[in-house]
Every structure is written in structure tokens, then in C-alpha cells.
Design an enzyme around this catalytic site. Sequence first.
Site, mmCIF file in Angstrom:
data_model
loop_
_atom_site.group_PDB
_atom_site.id
_atom_site.type_symbol
_atom_site.label_atom_id
_atom_site.label_comp_id
_atom_site.label_asym_id
_atom_site.label_seq_id
_atom_site.Cartn_x
_atom_site.Cartn_y
_atom_site.Cartn_z
ATOM 1 N N SER A 1 0.834 -1.197 0.000
ATOM 2 C CA SER A 1 0.000 0.000 0.000
ATOM 3 C C SER A 1 0.866 1.243 0.000
ATOM 4 C CB SER A 1 -0.906 0.038 1.233
ATOM 5 O OG SER A 1 -1.670 1.238 1.204
ATOM 6 N N LYS B 1 -5.028 -6.417 3.371
ATOM 7 C CA LYS B 1 -4.942 -5.283 2.431
ATOM 8 C C LYS B 1 -6.321 -4.972 1.842
ATOM 9 C CE LYS B 1 -3.095 -2.189 -0.368
ATOM 10 N NZ LYS B 1 -3.968 -2.002 -1.484
ATOM 11 N N HIS C 1 -8.036 -3.037 4.372
ATOM 12 C CA HIS C 1 -7.424 -1.695 4.347
ATOM 13 C C HIS C 1 -8.107 -0.862 3.260
ATOM 14 C CE1 HIS C 1 -4.711 1.081 2.262
ATOM 15 N NE2 HIS C 1 -4.159 1.352 3.434
ATOM 16 N N ASN C 2 -8.276 -1.453 2.101
ATOM 17 C CA ASN C 2 -8.883 -0.701 0.994
ATOM 18 C C ASN C 2 -10.359 -0.400 1.259
ATOM 19 O OD1 ASN C 2 -6.383 -1.033 -0.176
ATOM 20 N ND2 ASN C 2 -7.220 -1.408 -2.208
ATOM 21 N N GLU D 1 -10.265 2.409 3.400
ATOM 22 C CA GLU D 1 -9.826 3.548 2.558
ATOM 23 C C GLU D 1 -11.031 4.147 1.810
ATOM 24 O OE1 GLU D 1 -6.342 2.805 -0.103
ATOM 25 O OE2 GLU D 1 -7.695 3.380 -1.719
HETATM 26 C C1 6PG Z 1 -3.095 1.521 -1.747
HETATM 27 C C2 6PG Z 1 -4.358 1.687 -2.559
HETATM 28 C C3 6PG Z 1 -4.296 1.003 -3.876
HETATM 29 C C4 6PG Z 1 -5.585 1.102 -4.683
HETATM 30 C C5 6PG Z 1 -5.810 2.408 -5.311
HETATM 31 C C6 6PG Z 1 -7.009 2.474 -6.237
HETATM 32 O O1 6PG Z 1 -3.210 1.044 -0.642
HETATM 33 O O2 6PG Z 1 -2.031 1.882 -2.231
HETATM 34 O O3 6PG Z 1 -5.415 1.121 -1.838
HETATM 35 O O4 6PG Z 1 -4.011 -0.338 -3.630
HETATM 36 O O5 6PG Z 1 -5.547 0.194 -5.690
HETATM 37 O O6 6PG Z 1 -5.929 3.381 -4.324
HETATM 38 O O7 6PG Z 1 -8.137 1.876 -5.727
HETATM 39 P P1 6PG Z 1 -9.563 2.155 -6.382
HETATM 40 O O8 6PG Z 1 -9.348 2.321 -7.859
HETATM 41 O O9 6PG Z 1 -10.408 0.968 -6.100
HETATM 42 O O10 6PG Z 1 -10.036 3.413 -5.771
#
Ligand code: 6PG
Length: 499
Positions: free
Chosen positions: A137, A202, A205-206, A209
Site C-alpha cells: 500500500s 490489504k 485496508h482498501n 480507505e
Molecule cells: C493503496 C491503494 C491502492 C488502490 C488504489 C485504487 O493502498 O495503495 O489502496 O491499492 O488500488 O488506491 O483503488 P480504487 O481504484 O479501487 O479506488
Amino acid sequence: MPNTHSTPPCHIAMIGLGVMGKSLTLNLLDNQFNVAGFDINKQHLSATSQEAQQLNKGTFIACGELSTLLNTLESPRVIALSIPAGNVVEHVIDDLLKAGLEPQDIVIDTGNSLWTDTIARETKYQGKLQFFSTAVSGGEQGARFGPALMASGSAQAWQSIKPMWNAIAAKVDSHGMPVPPLHDGEPCATYTGPSGSGHFVKMVHNGIEYADMQLICEVYHYLRDAIELTPHEIGDIFTQWNQGVLNSYLIEITADILKQQDFSTNKPLVDVILDSAGQKGTGTWTAINSLEIGCPTPTIAQSVYARSLSSLKSRRLIGAQCLKAKTQPVDKTDLPAVINELHDALYCAKLCAYAQGFDLMKATSEQQNWQLNFVDIAKGWRAGCIIRATFLQDIANAYQHTPELDNLLFAERFAHQLENRQLNWRKTVSNSSLHGIPMPGISSALSYFDSIRCETLPANLLQAQRDFFGSHTYSRIDKPESDKYHVEWSQSPRIEVKR
Ligand code: 6PG
């Protein structure tokens, strides 16, 4: 296999030298590791070679063939894949096997793979190679100067990889604050456990996010449309918030973005960007996972829906014409009070989103028997990753204090914060509703909070409805839960029977 080159043997190979692969390679070189690189795209290969040369650290060997790449590595060979998720992972591994990969060699998938695919791959390649995974990430800059790494697979393979991952990962100081690249500190490289667990962590995490971003966007929407502040003024508010409990990378970049003018029109940049959100799918995976396992993550799921709804631009244009709102304007005479309400709403909703994410990890960890360590996970997210925030130290402390914590919201520190800030959260949700500003994330978090603290939910009525039309039975509060009852609803007089 012997190293037939006069150059020093490489510590690791990187297959795939796109944005992430190249950045990870340069980061490894920066840390004095020798790297062999391969990419079917020759431009990627030569671009990495050129940048590696300028760096003048470690040794980079550009390989045109996988067999050459394997010959440059010390044994057991460590090969990282930085390629798109999906079948291409299998194709590359099959090619590596044909090129002479051996059972003790370690292949690390650093892509955003679905965690269940990772588990299946470990089983598939047992005896042929050691399949390991590391979710990365932090985007391009993170990969280049210090990402957060979530590694999983055999503990033995981890011992070979650990020195490299610890060296390239983001670091924090003794207060949990990020330190600059190439400085000493505690590395944000977390070994999460058995195969698939790193990609799972992860994925969550997303999911968090997605929620974090959506919550910030809702506050922006309110300040923009209900309070009628300019993007720059809102940016200033976020800059100020970044000094307190909301301090995080996402708040910081949002403040920066909101102060950026468009390069051709000189309007605020945000005003010329189409309001249609993209997504690559990890947030959706998190929501699906939570539905499948029965662990509610409504704020994360709402964030995925919010992106989908935003992308229905043409439908929203029709809706804007034919669905007239009856709203009440917000009282903005006491602006500092309104801003404070929003601050607390954002904090509380964010806390709920994290609680949901950690709850999903707890449920899946139990299901998969992974024994995820939430202190390590929270600590590993303090730097390098997209959701890095000082708040993660508080989460780590909460799990350190009570490892068996049932839900993050129950930690004394957070329960206290929710109590103190709750009224402002409620006012924000009421006002946004009265003003007609959608707040799917902030309001769903409030419903989550109110549900989780509600001793009796109306599911008693729901159970009766299910029994009425489908004889699905119910349990009684005055009898053991395992005893099931049914009412003969169509009989007269009605009777209750034990099933
Ligand atoms: C990270 C991000 C990354 C992710 C992008 C785009 O931790 O570096 O989570 O892995 O792929 O931010 O994600 P989306 O296109 O789904 O917004």
C-alpha cells in the site's frame, strides 16, 4: 543452479517493471539490495535500467529471458511479481517453472490479488515452489520511498524475505510517527500469518480507505453546498483538522487538492473534475466478504454504493430535473459551531468504519484460523499506506490493552470519545438530511452505532413476520435459544407450538 554471471548474485528478482514494480526495484536498490528485473515490455525494462544507473546504488541486472533472470539469483531464489491481479499470475508462474524454478524458490505476489485466489495458489503450487504474498500500500510514492507491506505465507519463507521488506518499508519513530525515507525506525512490514491473510488484510485496508475517502467527501459536500464555503476555505478547515485527532494522509491530501486551481481555467481544480468515481474492486470485495460472513460493514458498503451512484451521472441529471426537494436551509449563523459538529461527525463515523473493518478481520480470522494480530496490523498501517493516521496508534493501544476486544467501539478511549462527540454527529446527520445533502457514510455509521448499542432491535417483529408467511419459527426470550416455536397463524384460535 550456479550463478554464471561475473556480476554479484541478486538478492531478489522483480517481474513486472510498471509503476509499482519499478518503484519497488529502485527502493530495493536504494537499500543496497541487488535486483534482477524482467518485463515483457522492453520500454519498462530499459526505463528501470536507466533510473537504476542514475541511482548508482545496489546492482540492477536487466534480463531479457526468465532463465537468465533465474541464473542471477542466489538460492533459494526470491522472485517478486508486480503484475496485475488475475490469471496472469498463473501464466507467469508457469513460465517460471518452465524456466527452471525449483521447489525451495520463493515467488511473492505483490499485486492486489483476491485473497481467496492467493490461498488457492499456495495449494496449487505446493511442492513446486514456495508461494508467498505481499500486499503493498502507498501507491507509486509509497513503493518508491517506503510502502506499508502486508506479507503472508510460510513462516520459513518470511525469514528469507523479512530483511528486504523491513529495509524498504515505511518506518515510524518511537511515538508512532512516520520518519523520512532511509531513516531508522520501526518498519511497517507486517507478517500477518498464513497464506492469503496479507491480501485479505490489504483488502480490508482498501475497504476502510473507501469509507475514509467517502466520509471526507461528504463533509466537503456539506460545507460546499449547505454552508457555501469555497474549496480553498474548506481546504483551510481540513488543514486545521489535520493538526488534531483527524490527522491523516487523506485529510492532508484533501486540503492540498482543495487549494489547487485548474491549470487552464483557473477555477478550483475540484470544480472541473467530473463527479463520477472510479473503482478497481477491492472495496466491493470487502463489502461482499462482509455480507458472506455476516459481519456488518455498512459504512464501507455505503462507500462502494456511493461510488456506483456517482457514476450514474446521466440518471442523476434526470433526477435533478424531476425529483423536487422540500428542504430546510441550515442555520449557519454560528459557523464555528457547525464546523465543530462536522469535525466530530467525521471523527465518529471514521471510528465506526475502522471498527467495522477490524470486526471483519476478526470474523474472518476466526473462520480461517489465522489468529491475526490487530496490534501488529494497526501498527503496520501507521505509515506508508493510504489510510495512515495518528489515530492508528490509538487503535493499536486499544488492542494492546484488550487483545480480545469484541468491537473497537467498546474500547474505553473510543466509547468515551463517542459519548462526547455524539450529539454533534447527530446534529450533522439531521441537518444534512433537512438540507437534502446525502451523507450515506456518516449516517450509516450513526445507524451502526445506534444499532450496536441497542439492547432490543425490532428483529423480534421480523422473526414473527418470517414465521407468519414461511413457518420459519422463532426463539423465545424466556426459553433456551435453541428451542424453536411457531404459531399456527391461519388457525382459529391461533396456538403456539414447539418445533
Ligand atoms: C493503496 C491503494 C491502492 C488502490 C488504489 C485504487 O493502498 O495503495 O489502496 O491499492 O488500488 O488506491 O483503488 P480504487 O481504484 O479501487 O479506488
